[in-house]
Design a protein around this motif. Structure first.
Motif, PDB file in Angstrom:
ATOM      1  N   VAL A   1      22.837 -41.079  40.519  1.00 23.44           N
ATOM      2  CA  VAL A   1      21.977 -40.886  41.678  1.00 23.44           C
ATOM      3  C   VAL A   1      21.043 -42.083  41.791  1.00 23.44           C
ATOM      4  CG1 VAL A   1      20.218 -39.423  42.748  1.00 23.44           C
ATOM      5  CG2 VAL A   1      22.086 -38.382  41.429  1.00 23.44           C
ATOM      6  N   LEU A   2      21.108 -42.752  42.919  1.00 27.95           N
ATOM      7  CA  LEU A   2      20.242 -43.890  43.189  1.00 27.95           C
ATOM      8  C   LEU A   2      18.907 -43.397  43.743  1.00 27.95           C
ATOM      9  CD1 LEU A   2      20.047 -47.002  43.324  1.00 27.95           C
ATOM     10  CD2 LEU A   2      21.031 -46.851  45.613  1.00 27.95           C
ATOM     11  N   LYS A   3      18.994 -42.406  44.659  1.00 27.38           N
ATOM     12  CA  LYS A   3      17.791 -41.900  45.323  1.00 27.38           C
ATOM     13  C   LYS A   3      18.131 -40.583  46.002  1.00 27.38           C
ATOM     14  CE  LYS A   3      14.612 -43.230  49.037  1.00 27.38           C
ATOM     15  NZ  LYS A   3      14.299 -44.251  50.039  1.00 27.38           N
ATOM     16  N   GLU A   4      17.141 -39.718  46.147  1.00 26.68           N
ATOM     17  CA  GLU A   4      17.302 -38.525  46.966  1.00 26.68           C
ATOM     18  C   GLU A   4      16.018 -38.302  47.751  1.00 26.68           C
ATOM     19  OE1 GLU A   4      17.884 -34.911  44.705  1.00 26.68           O
ATOM     20  OE2 GLU A   4      15.943 -35.092  43.746  1.00 26.68           O
ATOM     21  N   THR A   5      16.190 -37.820  48.982  1.00 28.72           N
ATOM     22  CA  THR A   5      15.028 -37.474  49.791  1.00 28.72           C
ATOM     23  C   THR A   5      15.267 -36.088  50.373  1.00 28.72           C
ATOM     24  OG1 THR A   5      15.990 -38.537  51.742  1.00 28.72           O
ATOM     25  CG2 THR A   5      14.474 -39.849  50.430  1.00 28.72           C
ATOM     26  N   PRO A   6      14.284 -35.229  50.323  1.00 27.58           N
ATOM     27  CA  PRO A   6      13.019 -35.413  49.627  1.00 27.58           C
ATOM     28  C   PRO A   6      13.231 -35.406  48.113  1.00 27.58           C
ATOM     29  CG  PRO A   6      13.094 -33.218  50.610  1.00 27.58           C
ATOM     30  CD  PRO A   6      14.342 -33.926  51.030  1.00 27.58           C
ATOM     31  N   ALA A   7      12.370 -36.123  47.421  1.00 26.89           N
ATOM     32  CA  ALA A   7      12.456 -36.214  45.971  1.00 26.89           C
ATOM     33  C   ALA A   7      12.351 -34.829  45.352  1.00 26.89           C
ATOM     34  CB  ALA A   7      11.336 -37.117  45.442  1.00 26.89           C
TER      35      ALA A   7
ATOM     36  N   TYR B   1      21.724 -40.587  47.706  1.00 23.89           N
ATOM     37  CA  TYR B   1      22.430 -41.863  47.619  1.00 23.89           C
ATOM     38  C   TYR B   1      22.981 -42.001  46.213  1.00 23.89           C
ATOM     39  CZ  TYR B   1      19.914 -42.937  51.893  1.00 23.89           C
ATOM     40  OH  TYR B   1      19.415 -42.900  53.160  1.00 23.89           O
ATOM     41  N   LEU B   2      24.312 -42.126  46.122  1.00 25.52           N
ATOM     42  CA  LEU B   2      24.955 -42.342  44.842  1.00 25.52           C
ATOM     43  C   LEU B   2      25.402 -43.786  44.749  1.00 25.52           C
ATOM     44  CD1 LEU B   2      27.363 -39.263  44.611  1.00 25.52           C
ATOM     45  CD2 LEU B   2      25.007 -39.449  43.787  1.00 25.52           C
TER      46      LEU B   2
ATOM     47  N   SER C   1      14.548 -32.451  45.441  1.00 22.74           N
ATOM     48  CA  SER C   1      15.197 -31.421  46.256  1.00 22.74           C
ATOM     49  C   SER C   1      16.481 -30.881  45.635  1.00 22.74           C
ATOM     50  CB  SER C   1      15.513 -31.974  47.641  1.00 22.74           C
ATOM     51  OG  SER C   1      16.404 -33.082  47.529  1.00 22.74           O
ATOM     52  N   GLY C   2      17.086 -31.623  44.741  1.00 22.41           N
ATOM     53  CA  GLY C   2      18.364 -31.224  44.171  1.00 22.41           C
ATOM     54  C   GLY C   2      19.562 -31.793  44.903  1.00 22.41           C
ATOM     55  N   PHE C   3      19.336 -32.535  45.988  1.00 18.48           N
ATOM     56  CA  PHE C   3      20.451 -33.115  46.734  1.00 18.48           C
ATOM     57  C   PHE C   3      21.214 -34.152  45.910  1.00 18.48           C
ATOM     58  CE2 PHE C   3      17.821 -32.058  50.673  1.00 18.48           C
ATOM     59  CZ  PHE C   3      18.541 -30.918  50.940  1.00 18.48           C
ATOM     60  N   GLY C   4      20.509 -34.900  45.090  1.00 18.75           N
ATOM     61  CA  GLY C   4      21.171 -35.906  44.253  1.00 18.75           C
ATOM     62  C   GLY C   4      22.130 -35.263  43.274  1.00 18.75           C
ATOM     63  N   ALA C   5      21.688 -34.217  42.601  1.00 18.19           N
ATOM     64  CA  ALA C   5      22.543 -33.510  41.639  1.00 18.19           C
ATOM     65  C   ALA C   5      23.741 -32.872  42.342  1.00 18.19           C
ATOM     66  CB  ALA C   5      21.743 -32.451  40.896  1.00 18.19           C
ATOM     67  N   ALA C   6      23.523 -32.329  43.537  1.00 14.33           N
ATOM     68  CA  ALA C   6      24.613 -31.708  44.294  1.00 14.33           C
ATOM     69  C   ALA C   6      25.653 -32.753  44.701  1.00 14.33           C
ATOM     70  CB  ALA C   6      24.066 -31.007  45.531  1.00 14.33           C
ATOM     71  N   ALA C   7      25.202 -33.911  45.154  1.00  8.95           N
ATOM     72  CA  ALA C   7      26.127 -34.976  45.535  1.00  8.95           C
ATOM     73  C   ALA C   7      26.895 -35.475  44.319  1.00  8.95           C
ATOM     74  CB  ALA C   7      25.367 -36.117  46.200  1.00  8.95           C
ATOM     75  N   LEU C   8      26.211 -35.622  43.210  1.00 11.67           N
ATOM     76  CA  LEU C   8      26.858 -36.080  41.974  1.00 11.67           C
ATOM     77  C   LEU C   8      27.933 -35.075  41.537  1.00 11.67           C
ATOM     78  CD1 LEU C   8      26.660 -38.464  40.037  1.00 11.67           C
ATOM     79  CD2 LEU C   8      25.014 -37.153  38.718  1.00 11.67           C
ATOM     80  N   ALA C   9      27.635 -33.789  41.640  1.00  9.07           N
ATOM     81  CA  ALA C   9      28.606 -32.759  41.273  1.00  9.07           C
ATOM     82  C   ALA C   9      29.827 -32.783  42.196  1.00  9.07           C
ATOM     83  CB  ALA C   9      27.950 -31.382  41.314  1.00  9.07           C
ATOM     84  N   ALA C  10      29.641 -33.155  43.450  1.00 16.27           N
ATOM     85  CA  ALA C  10      30.738 -33.195  44.415  1.00 16.27           C
ATOM     86  C   ALA C  10      31.520 -34.502  44.381  1.00 16.27           C
ATOM     87  CB  ALA C  10      30.187 -32.971  45.825  1.00 16.27           C
TER      88      ALA C  10
ATOM     89  N   ILE D   1      27.537 -47.890  47.400  1.00 16.19           N
ATOM     90  CA  ILE D   1      26.475 -46.918  47.579  1.00 16.19           C
ATOM     91  C   ILE D   1      26.994 -45.895  48.581  1.00 16.19           C
ATOM     92  CG2 ILE D   1      24.132 -46.502  48.424  1.00 16.19           C
ATOM     93  CD1 ILE D   1      23.429 -49.312  47.413  1.00 16.19           C
ATOM     94  N   VAL D   2      26.975 -44.625  48.173  1.00 18.26           N
ATOM     95  CA  VAL D   2      27.520 -43.549  48.989  1.00 18.26           C
ATOM     96  C   VAL D   2      26.375 -42.660  49.456  1.00 18.26           C
ATOM     97  CG1 VAL D   2      29.139 -41.615  49.028  1.00 18.26           C
ATOM     98  CG2 VAL D   2      29.602 -43.591  47.546  1.00 18.26           C
ATOM     99  N   PRO D   3      26.063 -42.683  50.770  1.00 18.62           N
ATOM    100  CA  PRO D   3      25.029 -41.781  51.285  1.00 18.62           C
ATOM    101  C   PRO D   3      25.644 -40.430  51.654  1.00 18.62           C
ATOM    102  CG  PRO D   3      25.682 -43.310  52.997  1.00 18.62           C
ATOM    103  CD  PRO D   3      26.498 -43.639  51.767  1.00 18.62           C
ATOM    104  N   ILE D   4      24.993 -39.354  51.247  1.00 14.92           N
ATOM    105  CA  ILE D   4      25.437 -38.004  51.577  1.00 14.92           C
ATOM    106  C   ILE D   4      24.267 -37.305  52.262  1.00 14.92           C
ATOM    107  CG2 ILE D   4      26.330 -35.816  50.686  1.00 14.92           C
ATOM    108  CD1 ILE D   4      28.110 -38.237  50.038  1.00 14.92           C
ATOM    109  N   GLU D   5      24.505 -36.868  53.498  1.00 17.51           N
ATOM    110  CA  GLU D   5      23.441 -36.190  54.248  1.00 17.51           C
ATOM    111  C   GLU D   5      23.660 -34.688  54.204  1.00 17.51           C
ATOM    112  OE1 GLU D   5      23.101 -37.704  58.193  1.00 17.51           O
ATOM    113  OE2 GLU D   5      22.677 -39.736  57.500  1.00 17.51           O
ATOM    114  N   TYR D   6      22.581 -33.959  53.992  1.00 21.03           N
ATOM    115  CA  TYR D   6      22.592 -32.504  53.996  1.00 21.03           C
ATOM    116  C   TYR D   6      21.736 -32.025  55.154  1.00 21.03           C
ATOM    117  CZ  TYR D   6      24.519 -32.806  49.296  1.00 21.03           C
ATOM    118  OH  TYR D   6      25.311 -33.078  48.215  1.00 21.03           O
ATOM    119  N   HIS D   7      22.319 -31.196  56.017  1.00 23.98           N
ATOM    120  CA  HIS D   7      21.594 -30.658  57.169  1.00 23.98           C
ATOM    121  C   HIS D   7      21.664 -29.134  57.117  1.00 23.98           C
ATOM    122  CE1 HIS D   7      21.185 -34.568  59.058  1.00 23.98           C
ATOM    123  NE2 HIS D   7      22.424 -34.793  58.682  1.00 23.98           N
ATOM    124  N   PHE D   8      20.516 -28.519  57.084  1.00 21.26           N
ATOM    125  CA  PHE D   8      20.422 -27.064  57.068  1.00 21.26           C
ATOM    126  C   PHE D   8      19.533 -26.619  58.207  1.00 21.26           C
ATOM    127  CE2 PHE D   8      21.107 -28.305  52.633  1.00 21.26           C
ATOM    128  CZ  PHE D   8      22.250 -27.586  52.366  1.00 21.26           C
ATOM    129  N   GLN D   9      19.825 -25.459  58.737  1.00 22.20           N
ATOM    130  CA  GLN D   9      18.989 -24.888  59.790  1.00 22.20           C
ATOM    131  C   GLN D   9      18.321 -23.634  59.252  1.00 22.20           C
ATOM    132  OE1 GLN D   9      21.503 -24.237  63.129  1.00 22.20           O
ATOM    133  NE2 GLN D   9      21.685 -26.396  63.608  1.00 22.20           N
TER     134      GLN D   9
END
Length: 83
Positions: free
Chosen positions: A35-41, A19-20, A43-52, A74-82
């Protein structure tokens, strides 16, 4: 794939959300993002969203019929990996 996402997260198939909070400019670009929040804490998702975030475009709200530079979003960015 965003290269700033740790490869361990991709390998393990961990999904999550970042969440940015950003200010929207009249030209639809974002500024002052953080970065407001990232889950899981941690994980690096916050930094990746900020970079994008420079690639994101959001229509600003209108005040008296004109785009405003005053809005924060507030911009939510979801990351889904298999696995």
């Amino acid at each position: 794939m965003n290269p700033s996402i740790p490869s361990e997260v991709r390998k393990r198939g961990i999904s999550g959300t970042a969440y940015l909070v950003c200010r929207v400019q009249r030209n639809k670009h974002l500024r002052n993002c953080s970065v407001l929040k990232e889950t899981p804490a941690g994980s690096g998702f916050g930094a990746a969203a900020l970079a994008a975030s420079p690639k994101f475009r959001i229509y600003p709200p209108e005040v008296d019929g004109k785009p405003s530079d005053l809005a924060w979003v507030i911009v939510p960015i979801e990351y889904h990996f298999q696995k």
